[in-house]
Write a protein that holds these residues in place. Structure first.
Motif, PDB file in Angstrom:
ATOM      1  N   HIS A 180       0.874  -1.176   0.000  1.00  0.00           N
ATOM      2  CA  HIS A 180       0.000   0.000   0.000  1.00  0.00           C
ATOM      3  C   HIS A 180       0.910   1.225   0.000  1.00  0.00           C
ATOM      4  O   HIS A 180       1.291   1.719   1.056  1.00  0.00           O
ATOM      5  CB  HIS A 180      -0.899   0.000   1.233  1.00  0.00           C
ATOM      6  CG  HIS A 180      -1.907   1.128   1.248  1.00  0.00           C
ATOM      7  ND1 HIS A 180      -3.016   1.128   0.439  1.00  0.00           N
ATOM      8  CD2 HIS A 180      -1.956   2.279   1.953  1.00  0.00           C
ATOM      9  CE1 HIS A 180      -3.712   2.226   0.665  1.00  0.00           C
ATOM     10  NE2 HIS A 180      -3.094   2.948   1.571  1.00  0.00           N
ATOM     11  N   THR A 227      -4.345  -1.869   5.210  1.00  0.00           N
ATOM     12  CA  THR A 227      -3.788  -1.377   3.946  1.00  0.00           C
ATOM     13  C   THR A 227      -4.622  -1.800   2.750  1.00  0.00           C
ATOM     14  O   THR A 227      -4.119  -1.999   1.657  1.00  0.00           O
ATOM     15  CB  THR A 227      -2.340  -1.883   3.761  1.00  0.00           C
ATOM     16  OG1 THR A 227      -2.324  -3.323   3.856  1.00  0.00           O
ATOM     17  CG2 THR A 227      -1.434  -1.298   4.817  1.00  0.00           C
ATOM     18  N   SER A 285      -6.340   0.165  -3.476  1.00  0.00           N
ATOM     19  CA  SER A 285      -5.234   0.395  -4.395  1.00  0.00           C
ATOM     20  C   SER A 285      -4.811   1.858  -4.349  1.00  0.00           C
ATOM     21  O   SER A 285      -5.540   2.727  -3.870  1.00  0.00           O
ATOM     22  CB  SER A 285      -5.643   0.026  -5.827  1.00  0.00           C
ATOM     23  OG  SER A 285      -6.737   0.818  -6.250  1.00  0.00           O
TER      24      SER A 285
END
Length: 485
Positions: A78, A465, A468
């Motif tokens: 991430h 996390t 995208s």
């Protein structure tokens, strides 16, 4: 003569020498890094300083927050810092400091969440154009080809024939120029917090010719040296290798980059002196991570947690650090800079200190030295899918590297564990090159350090996390230049 800060609220300069490893710079060598050595001579040098991660984004967020990658959540799974943790930039701003930043590295920009809290931030990462020898349009076209399967050996040889020569790496000099202009334009008596990242020692190694010639082996011209292929991902998949002589050339280019950047450290000091700010400034020179230049079979800083990619130079000058005037091998992490700088400025910042996992090493802090340091490598960057798209063949070992690595290191041993359960133990005193895994012969020590790592992992909640991270085409181009895409 020793300088000490005359104010209770000193200026803070955090100067990051990107990708500068300890091997060439610890202790600071007057022959290679005379300006760093001069700072160490009248300041404090930490010869056992370690990054929390082997690459830029997670290491910088650790530096800003005093936390580790799995807690702050900015890593290859991430690639964005969401601001959920307080930072030293916010803390200094809240304390009345003027905050300024400048970055030569695309990871340290607004696009990845690293500029919040700065009154002014200069994104100088487009200076990667200088490395390709092309203007912005040619730069983007070049990288479009490089990322595709059209970008093979013939294209790379042609590109180098066209672009070698001149003095391509000028980002650090431009950064110091910008700082000089910024200081000259200030109309405030408030103290300042200044952050700068200079990226020269990062691949590709393209030092100014005047520096390279001091280090190149006999018989190697500047143009011939820069014509060597340096794409780390192409090296990983076996598209090229170096002879022993070529490795010596590549290492010479890396050392030349270090020498050039050290000269900019000297220029920055001179700029602060000319502005009348040096005596009131706490100056930190540190690297965010190291580099493999052939060690362990690697080119660059992916796939491992060896000391070559974790141990970094750290010199602090000014205030109590100059008064203490020490060279110490106490274990220190780059994340420890967060509480240390707060202590140097007398800033409470209770929220940051509460969230921090770091330990201050300020000379008057009275904090016991660390018994261990921790490092994390959450996932390779780029992902294996990117390599499969670009290259016709991806060696099996690169699939084996697609795993999380975590390490705990004391002053005597390092334990490393991969997500697939593989474990290694190294005697870092007797085997500083970490060539011999002794875990099987030392089950008790291995189990003790494994338990230490498990206890540490259980002491905090890992960041969420999910989701995208989208980046612009221009940012992708710059990341391609650095070998991340």
């Amino acid at each position: 003569m020793t300088d000490t800060a005359a104010r209770d609220d000193p200026n803070i300069v955090l100067f990051v020498m990107d990708t500068m490893r300890a091997g060439e710079t610890v202790p600071a060598d007057p022959a290679l890094t005379p300006n760093l050595a001069a700072l160490a001579e009248s300041g404090a040098e930490y010869t056992s300083a370690f990054a929390t991660a082997p690459w830029t984004l997670p290491s910088h967020v650790s530096m800003f927050t005093g936390t580790y990658p799995s807690k702050h959540g900015a890593h290859a799974d991430h690639t964005y810092f969401d601001g959920s943790l307080p930072t030293i930039v916010d803390a200094f701003a809240d304390a009345g400091y003027e905050t300024a930043g400048v970055s030569n590295n695309v990871w340290i920009t607004d696009e990845f969440g690293l500029t919040d809290g700065f009154d002014v931030f200069r994104d100088d990462s487009e200076r990667t154009d200088a490395w390709s020898g092309a203007g912005p349009l040619g730069h983007r076209a070049t990288n479009a080809v490089r990322r595709s399967r059209l970008g093979g050996p013939t294209f790379e040889r042609l590109r180098r024939l066209v672009t070698v020569g001149g003095e391509p790496d000028d980002g650090a000099a431009a950064t110091v120029d910008w700082v000089a202009d910024w200081l000259d334009g200030r109309d405030s008596d408030d103290p300042f917090f200044l952050f700068a990242n200079c990226i020269e020692p990062h691949l590709e190694y393209r030092p100014p010719a005047s520096y390279a010639r001091e280090f190149l082996p006999e018989g190697w011209s500047y143009d011939r040296a820069l014509a060597l292929r340096q794409d780390p991902r192409e090296y990983d998949v076996g598209l090229f290798d170096y002879t022993d002589e070529e490795w010596a050339v590549v290492r010479a280019l890396y050392r030349a980059e270090i020498s050039y950047l050290d000269a900019q450290v000297g220029r920055l000091r001179a700029v602060l002196e000319a502005a009348g700010e040096w005596t009131d400034t706490l100056f930190v020179a540190v690297s965010d991570h190291g580099e493999n230049v052939g060690e362990h079979g690697f080119l660059g800083h992916q796939y491992s947690l060896y000391d070559t990619v974790l141990q970094v130079p750290l010199v602090v000058h000014g205030g109590a650090f100059s008064a203490s005037h020490v060279r110490t091998d106490r274990l220190v992490q780059v994340a420890d800079l967060a509480p240390t700088l707060l202590d140097a400025a007398g800033i409470d910042a209770p929220d940051l200190r509460s969230a921090s996992q770091a330990l201050s090493f300020h000379p008057t802090g009275g904090v016991d030295p660390r018994s261990q340091v921790i490092a994390e490598y959450m996932r390779p960057q780029p992902a294996i899918e990117v390599l499969e798209e670009k290259f016709d063949h991806v060696p099996q070992q690169l699939y084996d590297y697609q795993r999380t690595l975590r390490a705990v290191r004391t002053d005597a041993y390092k334990f490393v564990r991969a997500a697939d359960g593989t474990e290694w133990l190294y005697d870092v005193r007797g085997d500083p090159g970490e060539r011999n895994d002794i875990s099987a012969a030392n089950p008790r020590r291995t189990a003790e350090l494994a338990a230490t790592l498990d206890e540490w992992l259980g002491s905090f909640d890992e960041a969420d996390t999910d989701g995208s991270v989208d980046v612009s085409d221009a940012t992708e181009d710059r990341l391609a230049d650095l070998g991340y895409l």
